[in-house]
Design an enzyme around this catalytic site. Structure first.
Site, PDB file in Angstrom:
ATOM      1  N   TYR A 181     -19.558  -0.398 -67.687  1.00  0.00           N
ATOM      2  CA  TYR A 181     -18.287  -1.014 -67.108  1.00  0.00           C
ATOM      3  C   TYR A 181     -18.917  -2.434 -67.043  1.00  0.00           C
ATOM      4  CZ  TYR A 181     -14.240  -2.228 -64.401  1.00  0.00           C
ATOM      5  OH  TYR A 181     -13.112  -2.677 -64.035  1.00  0.00           O
ATOM      6  N   SER A 237     -13.539  -8.463 -64.228  1.00  0.00           N
ATOM      7  CA  SER A 237     -13.851  -7.669 -63.056  1.00  0.00           C
ATOM      8  C   SER A 237     -15.040  -8.470 -62.284  1.00  0.00           C
ATOM      9  CB  SER A 237     -14.396  -6.332 -63.253  1.00  0.00           C
ATOM     10  OG  SER A 237     -14.551  -5.478 -61.959  1.00  0.00           O
TER      11      SER A 237
HETATM   12  N1  LIG Z   1      -8.707  -1.417 -59.900  1.00  0.00           N
HETATM   13  C1  LIG Z   1      -9.986  -2.201 -59.616  1.00  0.00           C
HETATM   14  O1  LIG Z   1     -10.478  -1.960 -58.607  1.00  0.00           O
HETATM   15  C2  LIG Z   1     -10.315  -3.119 -60.834  1.00  0.00           C
HETATM   16  C3  LIG Z   1     -11.100  -4.050 -60.264  1.00  0.00           C
HETATM   17  C4  LIG Z   1     -11.555  -5.047 -61.321  1.00  0.00           C
HETATM   18  C5  LIG Z   1     -11.112  -4.981 -62.661  1.00  0.00           C
HETATM   19  N2  LIG Z   1      -9.953  -4.154 -62.943  1.00  0.00           N
HETATM   20  C6  LIG Z   1      -9.484  -4.080 -64.152  1.00  0.00           C
HETATM   21  O2  LIG Z   1      -8.062  -4.184 -64.103  1.00  0.00           O
HETATM   22  C7  LIG Z   1      -7.795  -3.575 -65.356  1.00  0.00           C
HETATM   23  C8  LIG Z   1      -6.486  -2.529 -64.894  1.00  0.00           C
HETATM   24  O3  LIG Z   1      -6.995  -1.699 -64.232  1.00  0.00           O
HETATM   25  P1  LIG Z   1      -6.198  -0.834 -63.178  1.00  0.00           P
HETATM   26  O4  LIG Z   1      -6.908  -0.490 -61.916  1.00  0.00           O
HETATM   27  O5  LIG Z   1      -5.100  -1.126 -62.974  1.00  0.00           O
HETATM   28  O6  LIG Z   1      -6.414   0.684 -63.949  1.00  0.00           O
HETATM   29  P2  LIG Z   1      -5.695   1.921 -64.214  1.00  0.00           P
HETATM   30  O7  LIG Z   1      -4.575   2.048 -63.079  1.00  0.00           O
HETATM   31  O8  LIG Z   1      -6.562   3.076 -64.514  1.00  0.00           O
HETATM   32  O9  LIG Z   1      -4.664   1.046 -65.587  1.00  0.00           O
HETATM   33  C9  LIG Z   1      -5.400   1.196 -66.768  1.00  0.00           C
HETATM   34  C10 LIG Z   1      -4.598   0.865 -67.791  1.00  0.00           C
HETATM   35  O10 LIG Z   1      -5.139   0.679 -69.112  1.00  0.00           O
HETATM   36  C11 LIG Z   1      -4.528   1.597 -69.931  1.00  0.00           C
HETATM   37  N3  LIG Z   1      -5.452   1.948 -71.037  1.00  0.00           N
HETATM   38  C12 LIG Z   1      -6.788   2.727 -70.523  1.00  0.00           C
HETATM   39  N4  LIG Z   1      -7.177   3.188 -71.471  1.00  0.00           N
HETATM   40  C13 LIG Z   1      -6.649   2.764 -72.691  1.00  0.00           C
HETATM   41  C14 LIG Z   1      -6.663   2.795 -74.309  1.00  0.00           C
HETATM   42  N5  LIG Z   1      -7.761   3.517 -74.680  1.00  0.00           N
HETATM   43  N6  LIG Z   1      -5.640   2.281 -74.919  1.00  0.00           N
HETATM   44  C15 LIG Z   1      -4.716   1.545 -74.480  1.00  0.00           C
HETATM   45  N7  LIG Z   1      -4.384   1.300 -73.098  1.00  0.00           N
HETATM   46  C16 LIG Z   1      -5.272   2.050 -72.394  1.00  0.00           C
HETATM   47  C17 LIG Z   1      -3.784   2.439 -68.870  1.00  0.00           C
HETATM   48  O11 LIG Z   1      -2.738   3.284 -69.804  1.00  0.00           O
HETATM   49  P3  LIG Z   1      -2.609   4.657 -70.515  1.00  0.00           P
HETATM   50  O12 LIG Z   1      -3.491   5.438 -69.661  1.00  0.00           O
HETATM   51  O13 LIG Z   1      -1.008   4.906 -70.284  1.00  0.00           O
HETATM   52  O14 LIG Z   1      -3.159   4.221 -71.781  1.00  0.00           O
HETATM   53  C18 LIG Z   1      -3.401   1.859 -67.871  1.00  0.00           C
HETATM   54  O15 LIG Z   1      -2.169   1.246 -68.138  1.00  0.00           O
HETATM   55  C19 LIG Z   1      -8.728  -2.797 -65.914  1.00  0.00           C
HETATM   56  O16 LIG Z   1      -9.106  -3.524 -67.338  1.00  0.00           O
HETATM   57  C20 LIG Z   1      -9.839  -2.802 -65.178  1.00  0.00           C
HETATM   58  O17 LIG Z   1     -11.190  -2.773 -65.558  1.00  0.00           O
HETATM   59  C21 LIG Z   1      -9.602  -3.104 -62.222  1.00  0.00           C
END
Ligand SMILES: NC(=O)c1ccc[n+]([C@@H]2O[C@H](COP(=O)([O-])OP(=O)(O)OC[C@H]3O[C@@H](n4cnc5c(N)ncnc54)[C@H](OP(=O)(O)O)[C@@H]3O)[C@@H](O)[C@H]2O)c1
Length: 295
Positions: A184, A171
């Protein structure tokens, strides 16, 4: 069998007939974690469109099945490999299940991640001094410990591949730091460090490792901020491009890093943030609304 880590450098990638062929992943066996929604679902579909078969990790069986249907629509094999990365030993099982189902692994996009949260699951944007140690432990457990466990286990499979690539979904927070999200940001910074260390350690075995660092992206994770006008306006005032990233924009960058198009790219942290990491210093004239966090 791939050369040992102390062997001479592997042969360079074969040239491609057309530059766009370098972005293809035909026949590649990929594991995408966090594939039940958001960025991970977009990554899974992008990799499938590029020709990869995909194993899909996350906790939600039903949502993984929906992602599997999207991958299948692209004519590729999709295998759900459910598991909770908060539990010890699950990352290893997910990797082995993926490799067993696909007959090996070439690409790992480890994207599962969590924000600090309150007991009811809602995001907790609290300064470190007001946050609980349990929440720090939970975030580090999922975002960092599972990353290390997953990479450790994936090595034995990737070392057998001639096109091995790992993408860790870090991130902008991991590069820049983020107040009120210290756990985070620290976990995401550690992912970058791990990617850099592994990149050098695994390079002679032909395994590339990079971190991808998106800025604010419109997903379930950030819905609390995107749906609150003062907060969203404040956050976007700090993004020179003035908008949220969409998951498919992040997915394209992940595809690039995973593909032969990035064949000489390893140990890097690729920022995909609409310019948010570039301080405008006020000189760009971007108006800043009042901070919703002002005392
Ligand atoms: N959105 C942003 O602004 C942003 C920015 C920078 C980086 N990121 C990174 O991008 C990645 C994806 O984020 P997103 O925004 O797509 O988030 P999201 O919509 O909340 O999706 C998170 C994903 O991780 C899975 N997950 C969460 N906890 C888990 C666990 N304990 N075991 C297995 N799977 C788990 C969730 O699936 P289940 O709930 O089905 O387990 C879901 O598929 C993350 O690493 C996040 O830190 C996001």
């Amino acid at each position: 069998m791939k050369p040992a880590a102390n062997s001479p450098a592997p042969a360079p990638h074969a040239p491609v007939a057309h530059v766009l062929d370098a972005f293809r992943l035909d026949g590649v066996r990929a594991l995408v974690t966090g594939a039940s929604r958001g960025i991970g679902r977009s990554v899974a579909v992008a990799l499938a469109q590029a020709g990869a078969d995909v194993a899909l990790g996350a906790r939600s069986h039903g949502a993984l099945t929906e992602t599997a249907c999207l991958v299948a629509k692209e004519g590729r094999t999709a295998v759900p490999v459910p598991g909770d990365f908060a539990e010890a030993g699950v990352a290893e099982t997910v990797v082995d299940d993926a490799a067993a189902a696909l007959g090996g692994l070439d690409v790992v996009v480890h994207n599962a991640g969590v924000l600090p949260s309150l007991p009811d699951g809602s995001p907790a944007m609290a300064p470190l001094q007001d946050s609980a140690q349990e929440d720090w432990d939970r975030v580090l457990s999922v975002n960092l410990n599972a990353t290390a466990a997953l990479c450790r286990r994936a090595h034995r499979h990737l070392v057998e591949s001639s096109r091995a690539s790992v993408v860790l979904m870090s991130s902008l927070a991991g590069v820049a730091g983020t107040p009120r999200m210290e756990a985070y940001a620290a976990s995401k910074a550690a992912q970058i460090s791990l990617a850099r260390s592994l990149a050098a350690g695994w390079a002679r075995a032909g395994i590339r490792v990079n971190a991808l660092c998106p800025g604010w992206t419109r997903t379930d994770m950030t819905a609390f901020a995107a749906s609150t006008a003062p907060l969203s306006d404040w956050l976007m005032a700090h993004v020179p491009m003035g908008r949220w990233a969409e998951p498919d924009e992040v997915a394209r960058a992940a595809l690039f890093l995973a593909s032969p198009a990035a064949s000489f790219l390893t140990g890097q942290a690729l920022l995909l943030d609409g310019g948010a990491s570039v301080p405008d210093g006020g000189l760009a004239g971007i108006p800043k609304p009042p901070s919703p966090f002002a005392a």
